[in-house]
Write a protein that holds these residues in place. Sequence first.
Motif, short mmCIF file in Angstrom:
data_model
loop_
_atom_site.label_atom_id
_atom_site.label_comp_id
_atom_site.label_asym_id
_atom_site.label_seq_id
_atom_site.Cartn_x
_atom_site.Cartn_y
_atom_site.Cartn_z
N MET A 1 0.85 -1.17 0.00
CA MET A 1 0.00 0.00 0.00
C MET A 1 0.89 1.23 0.00
N ASN A 2 0.50 2.21 -0.74
CA ASN A 2 1.22 3.46 -0.79
C ASN A 2 1.31 4.05 0.61
N ALA A 3 2.49 4.55 0.98
CA ALA A 3 2.70 5.06 2.34
C ALA A 3 1.78 6.23 2.66
N ALA B 1 6.55 8.66 4.84
CA ALA B 1 6.43 8.05 3.51
C ALA B 1 7.78 7.49 3.04
N GLU B 2 8.85 8.25 3.23
CA GLU B 2 10.18 7.79 2.82
C GLU B 2 10.59 6.54 3.60
N ASP B 3 10.37 6.55 4.91
CA ASP B 3 10.71 5.38 5.73
C ASP B 3 9.92 4.15 5.30
N SER C 1 11.52 0.63 3.81
CA SER C 1 11.34 -0.64 4.50
C SER C 1 10.43 -1.60 3.74
N ALA C 2 9.85 -1.13 2.65
CA ALA C 2 8.94 -1.99 1.88
C ALA C 2 9.71 -3.12 1.22
#
Length: 113
Positions: A1-3, A92-94, A98-99
Amino acid sequence: MNARAAACATLLTLAALVGCSSGSDTAAEPQACKTAMAKQLEQGLSARANGSPMPTDSRPAACSGIDEATFLRITSEVTTEWMESDQADKVAEDALKSATPVPVPTGPDISAG
């Protein structure tokens, strides 16, 4: 899922959880309510980042006596301000870092013939 979508879902869930009316007739200060809402949002996001369940607290005490329309406006303001913050960008970056990458499925090579 998009952050960002996950963050929005979290914020909307939090807004729904705190949307219950307290039924209090005391006058309330909208700015104090907004400050309490922002603090509650930060606490919820922090809990989620640490793997804890999101708090299911009701409307902050500072929001007692705030009418529903004003409360929804404040919730929208707090959400919008957070989404435009550097913290939202970091979340969002994190999440993207981690994705786990999902392999792209490959199929048989079908050549035009």
